[in-house]
Design a protein around this motif. Structure first.
Motif, short mmCIF file in Angstrom:
data_model
loop_
_atom_site.label_atom_id
_atom_site.label_comp_id
_atom_site.label_asym_id
_atom_site.label_seq_id
_atom_site.Cartn_x
_atom_site.Cartn_y
_atom_site.Cartn_z
N GLY A 370 0.81 -1.21 0.00
CA GLY A 370 0.00 0.00 0.00
C GLY A 370 0.84 1.25 0.00
N ALA A 371 1.96 1.23 0.73
CA ALA A 371 2.85 2.39 0.76
C ALA A 371 3.43 2.68 -0.61
CB ALA A 371 3.97 2.16 1.77
N LEU A 372 3.81 1.64 -1.35
CA LEU A 372 4.36 1.84 -2.68
C LEU A 372 3.30 2.32 -3.65
CD1 LEU A 372 6.77 -1.22 -3.10
CD2 LEU A 372 7.31 1.10 -2.36
N SER A 373 2.04 2.05 -3.36
CA SER A 373 0.97 2.41 -4.27
C SER A 373 0.43 3.81 -4.02
CB SER A 373 -0.19 1.40 -4.13
OG SER A 373 0.23 0.09 -4.41
N LEU A 374 0.19 4.16 -2.75
CA LEU A 374 -0.52 5.41 -2.43
C LEU A 374 0.08 6.12 -1.24
CD1 LEU A 374 -4.19 4.11 -2.84
CD2 LEU A 374 -3.01 5.70 -4.36
N ALA A 375 1.38 6.27 -1.22
CA ALA A 375 2.04 6.89 -0.06
C ALA A 375 2.09 8.41 -0.25
CB ALA A 375 3.45 6.34 0.11
N TYR A 376 0.96 9.07 -0.06
CA TYR A 376 0.93 10.51 -0.24
C TYR A 376 1.35 11.25 1.03
CZ TYR A 376 -1.68 9.29 -4.44
OH TYR A 376 -2.05 8.76 -5.65
N SER A 377 0.75 10.87 2.18
CA SER A 377 1.10 11.52 3.44
C SER A 377 2.33 10.84 4.05
CB SER A 377 -0.07 11.44 4.41
OG SER A 377 -1.16 12.19 3.93
N ARG A 378 3.32 11.63 4.40
CA ARG A 378 4.58 11.06 4.89
C ARG A 378 5.15 11.92 6.01
NH1 ARG A 378 7.60 9.29 -0.83
NH2 ARG A 378 5.66 8.89 -1.96
N LEU A 379 5.87 11.27 6.90
CA LEU A 379 6.60 11.95 7.96
C LEU A 379 8.00 11.35 7.99
CD1 LEU A 379 5.44 12.93 11.49
CD2 LEU A 379 7.42 11.42 11.27
N VAL A 380 9.01 12.21 7.95
CA VAL A 380 10.40 11.77 7.80
C VAL A 380 11.19 12.10 9.05
CG1 VAL A 380 12.45 11.86 6.33
CG2 VAL A 380 10.19 12.29 5.33
#
Length: 424
Positions: A370-380
């Motif tokens: 799912g992350a590879l498909s739709l990872a729009y929101s992110r925190l680094v």
């Protein structure tokens, strides 16, 4: 940041003891567990079941997947964002510094907390581009780790004498990795010999641009480079795909035996070899290489430059393409842009476990696929500190279909630090 050999970090299961401690609460791990993760001193201090760790400065990661942060092993920041330029890219130092900074921050926003950029030295740029990249690296300290690869074109013959002298000066200036383009040198073998000799002399890693369509050159290179420390990387090696299967397999076996890493560019190749061939080669044969035991990392390559007018600089897009087009599982694909990329760059291993570096990426979702498909929101997270956030809002107009499917809408809850987490 100079490249060095990966080292196993010491474990630290004690309680956080400094004022910079940060608690990531309610995060989902790739194995399905929901945990709290405490960060302290730039490392993961403790991992416990949700609600089990003492509160403090807190970030609510409910609904997020927490992963080791990716890294970018093959960038060209000195040429990035020049696709719309009239004529050749400007190599004025201030322009190179600006482009490098902007490109690095773009990569950081996507999750990469370390970046290796190839910088052209010699020719019209001299050492000015490298100096500008090193200035950008210092300015970006604390946000993202940047290492520079000095990349000459010619190192043999009369014309190569200047390039070799320039390369020596580049190492003295702070280029931690020695690069080159053997395919563009009249004497590719001599080019490789010069790079390897200088790398051995200074204890530098090697990262060469090579198409890989010459099995004899690959065999000679593997024989010369085997066992070199602190490490050798080749990329993009798309030419291996054009070789007959038997020759490609033999070349892969030779690279594996020599301990050489291949950095594939599934998004698009860079412009370093564009003078040599047309059309652009496909992605390196990652499954064949992996089957032979070659470490395969993946990078972004071109980023809206003269070689490619588009490009996101997003490691997760590279992982997506490895899974969707090259036959890797989502977990294998993500490992290529995270663990394998970090190993190729000589960085320490990262795990969401106590004692490991706090280099982390939280993405909205429940699985790596799912992350590879739709990872729009992110925190680094870099060195135990939140350094970038991206919040994507998706809303739908009132509709019976939306209500029936209970599709997600934006929702916000207050974090312990008073800020609002990104929700998708």
């Amino acid at each position: 940041m100079p490249d060095s050999q990966p080292q196993q970090p010491p474990r630290n299961d004690g309680a956080a003891s400094d004022a910079t401690a940060l608690l990531l609460s309610g995060a989902r791990l790739a194995d399905g567990r929901t945990v709290d993760v405490r960060l302290s001193g730039g490392r993961v201090d403790a991992v416990g079941t949700a609600g089990s760790l003492a509160p403090g400065a807190r970030v609510d990661l409910s609904g997020y997947l927490l992963l080791p942060a990716p890294a970018e092993p093959h960038a060209h920041c000195d040429l990035a964002l020049t696709a719309d330029a009239d004529g050749p890219a400007a190599y004025a130092p201030d322009e190179v510094q600006r482009r490098t900074t902007e490109a690095a921050l773009l990569q950081l926003g996507h999750g990469a907390t370390a970046l290796r950029t190839h910088v052209r030295v010699g020719d019209v740029s001299g050492l000015g581009a490298l100096e500008a990249v090193l200035l950008a690296r210092r300015a970006l300290g604390g946000l993202i780790d940047v290492s520079a690869v000095a990349m000459p074109r010619t190192l043999t013959g009369i014309a190569g004498a200047e390039g070799l002298a320039m390369l020596r000066d580049a190492v003295k200036m702070g280029a931690g990795v020695i690069g080159g383009c053997p395919d563009l040198d009249p004497d590719p073998t001599g080019h490789v010999e010069a790079v390897l000799a200088l790398a051995a002399e200074h204890g530098c890693a090697v990262d060469l641009h090579l198409d890989g369509d010459d099995p004899a050159l690959l065999a000679r290179f593997a024989a010369m480079a085997g066992g070199l420390r602190p490490g050798v990387t080749l990329g993009p090696c798309g030419g291996l795909t054009r070789l007959p299967r038997q020759l490609a397999t033999r070349a892969a076996d030779q690279l594996a035996a020599a301990g050489i890493t291949v950095c594939a560019l599934p998004q698009a190749e860079c412009g370093a070899l564009e003078e040599r061939r047309s059309p652009v080669s496909p992605c390196a044969p990652v499954r064949l290489l992996r089957a032979a035991g070659v470490r395969v990392a993946a990078g972004s390559g071109a980023l809206r430059d003269t070689a490619n007018p588009v490009g996101r600089g997003d490691p997760l897009e590279a992982g997506f393409l490895l899974a969707s087009r090259e036959g890797l599982t989502p977990e294998e694909a993500y490992e290529a842009v995270s663990g394998q990329a970090r190993a190729a760059m000589g960085l320490p291993e990262v795990r969401v476990e106590a004692g490991f570096p706090a280099e982390l990426l939280a993405v909205r979702g429940e699985s790596v696929a799912g992350a590879l498909s739709l990872a729009y929101s992110r925190l680094v997270v870099h060195r135990g500190r939140v350094v970038a956030r991206t919040s994507a809002v998706r809303e739908y107009c009132d509709s019976a279909a939306v209500v029936a499917l209970d599709l997600p809408r934006q929702a916000r809850t207050t974090q312990g630090d008073g800020r609002q987490p990104p929700r998708n």
